[in-house]
Design an enzyme around this catalytic site. Structure first.
Site, PDB file in Angstrom:
ATOM      1  N   ASP A 182       2.807   2.454   2.514  1.00  0.00           N
ATOM      2  CA  ASP A 182       2.629   3.125   3.530  1.00  0.00           C
ATOM      3  C   ASP A 182       4.164   3.127   4.168  1.00  0.00           C
ATOM      4  O   ASP A 182       4.886   2.296   3.835  1.00  0.00           O
ATOM      5  CB  ASP A 182       1.987   2.145   4.681  1.00  0.00           C
ATOM      6  CG  ASP A 182       0.353   2.396   4.264  1.00  0.00           C
ATOM      7  OD1 ASP A 182      -0.050   2.852   3.345  1.00  0.00           O
ATOM      8  OD2 ASP A 182      -0.549   1.819   5.311  1.00  0.00           O
ATOM      9  N   CYS A 222      -2.701   4.587   5.770  1.00  0.00           N
ATOM     10  CA  CYS A 222      -4.291   4.460   5.806  1.00  0.00           C
ATOM     11  C   CYS A 222      -4.549   4.564   7.449  1.00  0.00           C
ATOM     12  O   CYS A 222      -3.568   4.561   8.237  1.00  0.00           O
ATOM     13  CB  CYS A 222      -4.930   3.156   5.564  1.00  0.00           C
ATOM     14  SG  CYS A 222      -4.364   1.603   6.502  1.00  0.00           S
ATOM     15  N   CYS A 228       0.994  -1.115   0.100  1.00  0.00           N
ATOM     16  CA  CYS A 228       0.034   0.031   0.237  1.00  0.00           C
ATOM     17  C   CYS A 228       0.811   1.390   0.003  1.00  0.00           C
ATOM     18  O   CYS A 228       0.374   2.399  -0.102  1.00  0.00           O
ATOM     19  CB  CYS A 228      -1.097  -0.174   1.011  1.00  0.00           C
ATOM     20  SG  CYS A 228      -0.257  -0.447   2.690  1.00  0.00           S
ATOM     21  N   CYS A 258      -1.070  -3.963   8.676  1.00  0.00           N
ATOM     22  CA  CYS A 258      -0.851  -2.474   9.334  1.00  0.00           C
ATOM     23  C   CYS A 258      -0.306  -2.797  10.530  1.00  0.00           C
ATOM     24  O   CYS A 258       0.738  -2.055  11.137  1.00  0.00           O
ATOM     25  CB  CYS A 258      -2.300  -1.635   9.417  1.00  0.00           C
ATOM     26  SG  CYS A 258      -2.891  -1.318   7.747  1.00  0.00           S
TER      27      CYS A 258
END
Lengths: 134, 179
Positions: free
Chosen positions: A39, A63, A37, A106
């Site tokens: 991140d 996110c 993603c 995450c």
């Protein structure tokens, strides 16, 4: 996607956002990233002479779940010894924040970030093993 | 019509398994394939054939999107070599690279607050494009040399390119927000 109340709370009021001076010998910095993603997460700890984490800061571009995972983790590690902090598992974070399966990574990012920060601190001070550095 | 099961995307398009793909040629092949499998052609066929046509159309589209984009193409080639990209599990990357990504995101935040963001945004987009082009050249080199060392270099490059792609996406989003 529906975020849990806890994720929303951390997302809207993130705790301990910011930075310490990377070159400070009391500071350990962990940088990690998730290619899936894009991140990026930076987690820093300030450790006292007794090996207790006095303060922690983070900066995350990602996110809501990634921000919440790192925000929660900075709260958890404050006051813990670096050994205790290094034992925090991503599953504990995921459970606390009620992360759905697609967002588990995450919490993995946050666990890896604290491990990287501890390892950086230990490398700096020449203490402890470097086993986690690999 | 037969399902192209067992064929990889390159084979489906009649191309050699290689990073070097000519974009125009790929598009021509895509149109041709699409024509062959398009559901309209099967309006009067059996349910099974119509279903198969839909599946094939989806497969052809997915293959085209994968082969067209250099990052996805690189990732797919590594996938064919059985390389695990560790996208959700392997969070360790070159710290200098990650630091730079952090700074680029911070730049973007600053541009959001700036008086004249358009010009700065265009400059940042150029900078990212430039880096992406450099990495594409490096990736081509790494993938064409089929050694384990080069494959591991290719894996790192694709992982880094995914961040650049995300960054570009964020720039596009801000651009849309500002107009």
């Amino acid at each position: 996607m529906a975020y849990s109340d806890k994720v929303l709370d951390h997302y809207e009021n993130p705790r301990n956002v910011g930075s310490f001076d990377k070159s400070d010998s009391k500071v350990g910095t962990g940088m990690v990233g998730a290619p899936a993603c894009g991140d990026v997460m930076k987690l820093q700890i300030k450790v006292n002479e007794q090996g207790i984490i006095e303060d922690a800061k983070f900066k995350t571009y990602g996110c809501g779940s990634a921000i919440a995972s790192s925000s929660l983790l900075t709260e958890w590690v404050k006051g813990k010894s670096i050994d205790e902090a290094g034992k925090i598992k991503n599953t504990q974070i995921a459970e606390e924040l009620a992360l759905p399966p697609v967002k588990i990574h995450c919490s993995v990012l946050a666990e890896d970030a604290i491990k990287a920060a501890i390892s950086d601190y230990q490398t700096k001070t020449g203490k402890g093993s470097k086993a986690d550095a690999a | 019509m037969r399902a192209a099961s067992g064929k990889n995307y390159f084979e489906l398009f009649g191309l050699p398994v290689s990073f070097d793909v000519d974009a125009d040629d790929l598009t021509l092949r895509y149109r041709e394939l699409q024509r062959h499998v398009h559901p309209d052609k099967f309006a009067n066929a059996s349910d099974q054939e119509r279903r198969l046509s839909l599946q094939m159309t989806a497969l052809v589209n997915e293959a085209f999107q994968t082969l067209k984009d250099p990052v996805r193409r690189g990732r797919y080639l590594l996938d064919l070599r059985g390389i695990d990209m560790g996208e959700e599990t392997d969070t360790a990357m070159d710290p200098a690279f990650l630091m730079e990504q952090m700074e680029l995101r911070e730049n973007l935040d600053e541009i959001r607050q700036a008086d004249n963001p358009g010009k700065q945004l265009a400059e940042l987009a150029n900078q990212i494009d430039q880096r992406m082009l450099e990495k594409i050249v490096q990736l081509r080199g790494a993938l064409n040399l089929d050694s384990s060392k080069e494959t591991s270099r290719a894996r790192n490059l694709v992982r880094e390119m995914q961040f650049l792609q995300k960054m570009h996406h964020e720039i596009d989003n801000l651009e849309e927000e500002l107009t």
